[in-house]
Design a protein around this motif. Structure first.
Motif, PDB file in Angstrom:
ATOM      1  N   ARG A 130       0.811  -1.217   0.000  1.00 32.55           N
ATOM      2  CA  ARG A 130       0.000   0.000   0.000  1.00 32.55           C
ATOM      3  C   ARG A 130       0.845   1.268   0.000  1.00 32.55           C
ATOM      4  O   ARG A 130       0.374   2.325  -0.344  1.00 32.55           O
ATOM      5  CB  ARG A 130      -0.895   0.030   1.229  1.00 32.55           C
ATOM      6  N   ASP A 131       2.090   1.157   0.415  1.00 27.73           N
ATOM      7  CA  ASP A 131       2.899   2.340   0.637  1.00 27.73           C
ATOM      8  C   ASP A 131       4.029   2.531  -0.352  1.00 27.73           C
ATOM      9  O   ASP A 131       4.689   3.549  -0.321  1.00 27.73           O
ATOM     10  CB  ASP A 131       3.494   2.298   2.048  1.00 27.73           C
ATOM     11  N   ILE A 132       4.299   1.563  -1.207  1.00 28.22           N
ATOM     12  CA  ILE A 132       5.410   1.663  -2.151  1.00 28.22           C
ATOM     13  C   ILE A 132       4.898   1.395  -3.563  1.00 28.22           C
ATOM     14  O   ILE A 132       4.139   0.470  -3.785  1.00 28.22           O
ATOM     15  CB  ILE A 132       6.528   0.656  -1.814  1.00 28.22           C
ATOM     16  N   ALA A 133       5.341   2.224  -4.502  1.00 25.95           N
ATOM     17  CA  ALA A 133       5.024   2.012  -5.907  1.00 25.95           C
ATOM     18  C   ALA A 133       6.322   2.075  -6.699  1.00 25.95           C
ATOM     19  O   ALA A 133       7.200   2.881  -6.410  1.00 25.95           O
ATOM     20  CB  ALA A 133       4.058   3.076  -6.406  1.00 25.95           C
ATOM     21  N   MET A 134       6.449   1.197  -7.704  1.00 31.01           N
ATOM     22  CA  MET A 134       7.638   1.180  -8.538  1.00 31.01           C
ATOM     23  C   MET A 134       7.213   1.333  -9.995  1.00 31.01           C
ATOM     24  O   MET A 134       6.315   0.645 -10.459  1.00 31.01           O
ATOM     25  CB  MET A 134       8.393  -0.139  -8.371  1.00 31.01           C
ATOM     26  N   ASP A 135       7.856   2.266 -10.671  1.00 34.18           N
ATOM     27  CA  ASP A 135       7.608   2.507 -12.094  1.00 34.18           C
ATOM     28  C   ASP A 135       8.853   2.065 -12.847  1.00 34.18           C
ATOM     29  O   ASP A 135       9.898   2.703 -12.738  1.00 34.18           O
ATOM     30  CB  ASP A 135       7.315   3.979 -12.346  1.00 34.18           C
ATOM     31  N   LEU A 136       8.755   0.981 -13.573  1.00 35.26           N
ATOM     32  CA  LEU A 136       9.883   0.482 -14.359  1.00 35.26           C
ATOM     33  C   LEU A 136       9.758   1.026 -15.772  1.00 35.26           C
ATOM     34  O   LEU A 136       9.451   0.332 -16.719  1.00 35.26           O
ATOM     35  CB  LEU A 136       9.885  -1.053 -14.364  1.00 35.26           C
ATOM     36  N   GLY A 137       9.982   2.317 -15.902  1.00 36.93           N
ATOM     37  CA  GLY A 137       9.836   2.993 -17.186  1.00 36.93           C
ATOM     38  C   GLY A 137      10.936   2.610 -18.163  1.00 36.93           C
ATOM     39  O   GLY A 137      11.882   1.905 -17.827  1.00 36.93           O
ATOM     40  N   THR A 138      10.809   3.070 -19.385  1.00 41.19           N
ATOM     41  CA  THR A 138      11.796   2.736 -20.402  1.00 41.19           C
ATOM     42  C   THR A 138      13.099   3.495 -20.204  1.00 41.19           C
ATOM     43  O   THR A 138      14.162   2.987 -20.506  1.00 41.19           O
ATOM     44  CB  THR A 138      11.245   3.043 -21.810  1.00 41.19           C
ATOM     45  N   ALA A 139      13.038   4.701 -19.654  1.00 32.48           N
ATOM     46  CA  ALA A 139      14.249   5.499 -19.481  1.00 32.48           C
ATOM     47  C   ALA A 139      14.717   5.512 -18.028  1.00 32.48           C
ATOM     48  O   ALA A 139      15.904   5.425 -17.761  1.00 32.48           O
ATOM     49  CB  ALA A 139      14.007   6.925 -19.957  1.00 32.48           C
ATOM     50  N   ASN A 140      13.793   5.642 -17.076  1.00 32.78           N
ATOM     51  CA  ASN A 140      14.139   5.740 -15.659  1.00 32.78           C
ATOM     52  C   ASN A 140      13.275   4.792 -14.829  1.00 32.78           C
ATOM     53  O   ASN A 140      12.115   4.553 -15.143  1.00 32.78           O
ATOM     54  CB  ASN A 140      13.937   7.156 -15.124  1.00 32.78           C
ATOM     55  N   THR A 141      13.850   4.314 -13.746  1.00 35.68           N
ATOM     56  CA  THR A 141      13.125   3.524 -12.758  1.00 35.68           C
ATOM     57  C   THR A 141      12.858   4.426 -11.564  1.00 35.68           C
ATOM     58  O   THR A 141      13.768   5.040 -11.031  1.00 35.68           O
ATOM     59  CB  THR A 141      13.948   2.300 -12.318  1.00 35.68           C
ATOM     60  N   LEU A 142      11.590   4.529 -11.173  1.00 32.69           N
ATOM     61  CA  LEU A 142      11.190   5.368 -10.047  1.00 32.69           C
ATOM     62  C   LEU A 142      10.658   4.501  -8.921  1.00 32.69           C
ATOM     63  O   LEU A 142       9.930   3.539  -9.159  1.00 32.69           O
ATOM     64  CB  LEU A 142      10.084   6.344 -10.461  1.00 32.69           C
ATOM     65  N   TYR A 184       8.553   5.149  -5.395  1.00 30.43           N
ATOM     66  CA  TYR A 184       7.768   6.160  -4.701  1.00 30.43           C
ATOM     67  C   TYR A 184       7.219   5.577  -3.407  1.00 30.43           C
ATOM     68  O   TYR A 184       6.722   4.455  -3.397  1.00 30.43           O
ATOM     69  CB  TYR A 184       6.605   6.607  -5.601  1.00 30.43           C
ATOM     70  N   THR A 185       7.321   6.324  -2.327  1.00 36.44           N
ATOM     71  CA  THR A 185       6.657   5.948  -1.078  1.00 36.44           C
ATOM     72  C   THR A 185       5.679   7.051  -0.711  1.00 36.44           C
ATOM     73  O   THR A 185       5.916   8.231  -0.990  1.00 36.44           O
ATOM     74  CB  THR A 185       7.654   5.740   0.085  1.00 36.44           C
ATOM     75  N   ARG A 186       4.615   6.656  -0.089  1.00 32.50           N
ATOM     76  CA  ARG A 186       3.579   7.609   0.272  1.00 32.50           C
ATOM     77  C   ARG A 186       4.109   8.661   1.242  1.00 32.50           C
ATOM     78  O   ARG A 186       3.788   9.838   1.143  1.00 32.50           O
ATOM     79  CB  ARG A 186       2.401   6.882   0.904  1.00 32.50           C
ATOM     80  N   SER A 187       4.967   8.247   2.150  1.00 31.69           N
ATOM     81  CA  SER A 187       5.436   9.186   3.175  1.00 31.69           C
ATOM     82  C   SER A 187       6.566  10.090   2.691  1.00 31.69           C
ATOM     83  O   SER A 187       6.679  11.227   3.132  1.00 31.69           O
ATOM     84  CB  SER A 187       5.899   8.419   4.414  1.00 31.69           C
ATOM     85  N   ARG A 188       7.422   9.617   1.764  1.00 31.63           N
ATOM     86  CA  ARG A 188       8.598  10.399   1.357  1.00 31.63           C
ATOM     87  C   ARG A 188       8.576  10.849  -0.096  1.00 31.63           C
ATOM     88  O   ARG A 188       9.474  11.558  -0.533  1.00 31.63           O
ATOM     89  CB  ARG A 188       9.865   9.583   1.603  1.00 31.63           C
ATOM     90  N   GLY A 189       7.610  10.435  -0.868  1.00 37.68           N
ATOM     91  CA  GLY A 189       7.564  10.796  -2.284  1.00 37.68           C
ATOM     92  C   GLY A 189       8.524   9.931  -3.088  1.00 37.68           C
ATOM     93  O   GLY A 189       8.756   8.777  -2.756  1.00 37.68           O
ATOM     94  N   ILE A 190       9.118  10.493  -4.136  1.00 33.06           N
ATOM     95  CA  ILE A 190      10.065   9.741  -4.977  1.00 33.06           C
ATOM     96  C   ILE A 190      11.379   9.605  -4.217  1.00 33.06           C
ATOM     97  O   ILE A 190      12.002  10.599  -3.874  1.00 33.06           O
ATOM     98  CB  ILE A 190      10.283  10.428  -6.327  1.00 33.06           C
ATOM     99  N   VAL A 191      11.802   8.365  -3.966  1.00 31.33           N
ATOM    100  CA  VAL A 191      13.040   8.134  -3.220  1.00 31.33           C
ATOM    101  C   VAL A 191      14.157   7.627  -4.126  1.00 31.33           C
ATOM    102  O   VAL A 191      15.324   7.737  -3.776  1.00 31.33           O
ATOM    103  CB  VAL A 191      12.832   7.161  -2.036  1.00 31.33           C
TER     104      VAL A 191
END
Length: 60
Positions: free
Chosen positions: A12-24, A26-33
């Motif tokens: 619920r608190d972590i999201a991962m974006d495995l994009g073509t150029a960058n991997t992001l 994100y945590t709900r509490s800290r934003g993009i880490v």
């Protein structure tokens, strides 16, 4: 049972974006880490990873 609760908590608190150029990451509490290039540098003769992310992009 412990592992299910452990992963359920983070799902619920972590999201991962495995994009073509960058991997992001994100945590709900800290934003993009993590915002790293999606690049891996390998030594094909030794079949070994030399670097990942920004360090690997420098090889290009």
């Amino acid at each position: 049972m412990f592992l299910q609760r452990f992963f359920h908590f983070f799902s619920r608190d972590i999201a991962m974006d495995l994009g073509t150029a960058n991997t992001l990451l994100y945590t709900r509490s800290r934003g993009i880490v993590i915002n790293e290039p999606s690049v891996v540098a390998m030594d094909v003769q030794k079949n070994a990873v030399l670097a990942v992310g920004a360090a690997a992009k420098e090889f290009l």
